[in-house]
Design an enzyme around this catalytic site. Structure first.
Site, mmCIF file in Angstrom:
data_model
loop_
_atom_site.group_PDB
_atom_site.id
_atom_site.type_symbol
_atom_site.label_atom_id
_atom_site.label_comp_id
_atom_site.label_asym_id
_atom_site.label_seq_id
_atom_site.Cartn_x
_atom_site.Cartn_y
_atom_site.Cartn_z
ATOM 1 N N ASP A 71 65.157 8.107 27.155
ATOM 2 C CA ASP A 71 64.595 9.286 27.829
ATOM 3 C C ASP A 71 65.597 9.951 28.775
ATOM 4 O O ASP A 71 65.290 10.191 29.950
ATOM 5 C CB ASP A 71 63.329 8.914 28.611
ATOM 6 C CG ASP A 71 62.308 8.162 27.778
ATOM 7 O OD1 ASP A 71 62.264 8.386 26.553
ATOM 8 O OD2 ASP A 71 61.548 7.358 28.348
ATOM 9 N N GLU A 247 55.777 16.574 24.090
ATOM 10 C CA GLU A 247 56.062 15.916 25.365
ATOM 11 C C GLU A 247 57.498 16.183 25.789
ATOM 12 O O GLU A 247 58.225 16.918 25.136
ATOM 13 C CB GLU A 247 55.822 14.399 25.243
ATOM 14 C CG GLU A 247 56.641 13.740 24.171
ATOM 15 C CD GLU A 247 56.181 12.320 23.846
ATOM 16 O OE1 GLU A 247 55.260 11.823 24.498
ATOM 17 O OE2 GLU A 247 56.763 11.716 22.930
#
Length: 577
Positions: A71, A247
């Site tokens: 991430d 997302e």
């Protein structure tokens, strides 16, 4: 993919009220004997791909961060680049790196390094904190790191600093739900926060249906402005196709227009990166006609040197004024299992047209890319820069400052370690590695599919409750423990396998300890072999090689990569046969 659904389940399961845990409460009281001392730790990576693809002078390897560094988010101030990643229940939270050229990175430790402010002491390893955003605001010369924390009742938080080299301020709780927040500052200084959220109540159309929201941000008071929230993407690129898990949004401005880049498809084999454009930060946003702009989902599953799951990206202008993207991906082992976790990759990005496109991001990913023009030296692994490719990391614990690659789990490493003349002493907690509590284990991320990890341990257990050695861990319910303990008056070395929370000793041997013991684990893809040397030199295998299946996310689930650690406990329950 159902992985993101697991996040919400984890959040519900592990979202407890904040409670401090004093070190004295977890260390066994009145412990007899001497704690173990570890020395001469050597981690060596030996993946074939780096031998088959040697670097030319103008190239560097991707992933740029090997092992569990998922991430990624990145920002720039002048010539300085700062990048952050997820850390879940590892401590400190949110690892941060610095670079001057996007090639050579320095590890700065963790943003959330105060247990009084971020305390994942009672969370499963895949909870804690994840999906950070980092943004530099030139209008007030301030860096912002915003992230979702599933521990201590924190939720979405933001921290600030004028200089990431000098640490960060205290977390400020933000008043919105959802995950994956990112903050954006417009040319006029106005702030906005974008994030993933559930659809409005009663409007969820299918499993995995999510939305992207935007809020106006009050810079003076560090909070989102109530009533300013708006859904700017519903479902994804094409709601009629029931896209899942839109997302990881990031907002950019280029040539007067606003670009919203998101991940879509779930953090797995269908993962991708998509892009939208608008004339206003609050929309409406139109998707690019050539989405996705990055994915690996279209290629044969058995392709050589496979990189998969590419997505969850962020963009930055490089030192050559060309755009570059960082993103997560995985490199499975020979059994197509993911043991090293989701890693941070990089690609150049072509933004010469209306929409950015990752260069070679829609073909099978290669292990190396060209350095930005003007960057003349690849110093990875030298002069304090973070290594990549195949490398050897040697730790003698003689430095005053312990390398940031050594981390704790659910609490600070400083709570149980101390440096001595003979090496690193670990004071055992009365906590087993299988418990959802801070453990007295100093962890290092597995960064290669083929590697060895060896350590010398000076230790004589006093009782059956004492054990020290090496642990290979995917999570608290899936791990191997390789260590020394007692049975009656005898000393044993044993190997314990824990799967789905059920443990069994699969090999053991009676040994006589006259001098420090050398312990080693060697992995060749899925095959892990544990061995020991009572004289420190001549290794004997303990049992046969074992499968690394339980160290993969395929079997163990969750979002982390395998960790290998120096482990000590005063709550051992593994007994030799």
């Amino acid at each position: 993919m159902k992985q993101r659904q697991l996040v919400l389940l984890l959040a519900i399961t592990f979202l407890f009220s904040f409670k401090g845990v004093a070190v004295k409460d977890t260390i066994i009281k009145g412990q007899k004997g001497k704690p173990p001392v570890f020395s001469n730790v050597i981690y060596q990576g030996d993946d074939k791909i780096y031998k088959n693809y040697p670097l030319k002078p103008d190239e560097f390897y991707t992933p740029i961060l090997q092992g569990c560094y998922p991430d990624p988010a990145i920002t720039r101030k002048g010539d300085d680049y700062f990048m952050v990643c997820s850390s879940f229940a590892m401590f400190p939270g949110v690892p941060i790196f610095h670079s001057k050229d996007l090639v050579n990175w320095t590890d700065l430790g963790g943003v959330l390094n105060k247990v009084s402010e971020f305390n994942p002491h009672d969370t499963g390893i895949s909870a804690g904190v994840y999906a950070p955003g980092i943004t530099y605001n030139p209008h007030n010369d301030t860096f912002y790191m915003i992230v979702t924390a599933f521990s201590g009742g924190l939720g979405n938080i933001i921290v600030k600093t004028k200089d990431p080299m000098k640490g960060w301020g205290s977390p400020v709780k933000l008043g919105f739900e959802g995950i994956d927040p990112c903050i954006f500052f417009d040319d006029n200084g106005k702030g906005y926060v974008v994030h993933n959220d559930a659809p409005d109540k009663g409007k969820q159309l299918y499993e995995g249906h999510r939305v992207i929201k935007i809020w106006e941000y009050d810079l003076a008071n560090d909070k989102v402005i109530p009533g300013t929230d708006k859904i700017i993407v519903d479902g994804g690129v094409d709601l009629s196709k029931k896209p899942i898990w839109i997302e990881a949004p990031h907002l950019y401005k280029k040539d007067g227009r606003y670009y919203l880049m998101c991940a879509e498809g779930g953090t797995g084999g269908n993962h991708s990166e998509v892009i939208f454009v608008s004339d206003s930060p609050k929309g409406p946003y139109l998707p690019s006609s050539n989405n996705p702009i990055l994915t690996q989902r279209y290629f044969p599953k058995d392709r050589a040197n496979k990189v998969d799951w590419a997505g969850h990206a962020d963009l930055v202008q490089g030192p050559d004024n060309k755009y570059y993207g960082v993103f997560l991906g995985i490199r499975p082992n020979d059994k197509d299992r993911v043991n090293t976790g989701r890693e941070t990759f990089m690609l150049p990005v072509d933004w010469s047209g209306t929409f950015p496109v990752f260069e070679n991001g829609l073909v099978p990913l290669e292990p190396k890319i060209k350095m930005p023009k003007g960057v003349t030296e690849n110093k990875t692994g030298k002069d304090g820069f973070f290594p990549n490719g195949n490398f050897t990391f040697t730790e003698n614990f003689t430095s005053d400052k312990l390398d940031y690659r050594w981390i704790g789990l659910r609490g600070p490493r400083e709570n149980f370690i101390s440096l001595t003349k003979k090496g690193l002493q670990i004071k055992p907690f009365e906590v087993n590695i299988k418990e959802v509590k801070p453990t007295s284990t100093l962890f290092y991320r597995q960064q290669h599919n083929t590697f060895s990890f060896a350590a010398t341990i000076d230790y004589k257990p006093e009782s059956e409750k004492d054990l020290a050695g090496i642990v290979c861990l995917q999570n608290e319910r899936f791990n191997y423990v390789f260590g020394v303990t007692k049975k009656g008056k005898d000393t044993y070395i044993l190997l314990e396998r824990t799967e789905k929370g059920q443990s069994r000793v699969i090999a053991s041997a009676k040994i006589e300890i006259k001098k420090p013991l050398r312990l080693q684990v060697k992995a060749a893809g899925d095959s892990y072999q544990f061995s020991y040397a009572v004289n420190g030199v001549d290794f004997e295998n303990l049992g046969e090689s074992v499968s690394g299946d339980i160290l993969s996310t395929n079997v163990a689930g969750g979002f982390t990569g395998a960790l290998v650690g120096l482990y000590a406990t005063a709550a051992n329950d593994a007994q030799p046969e």
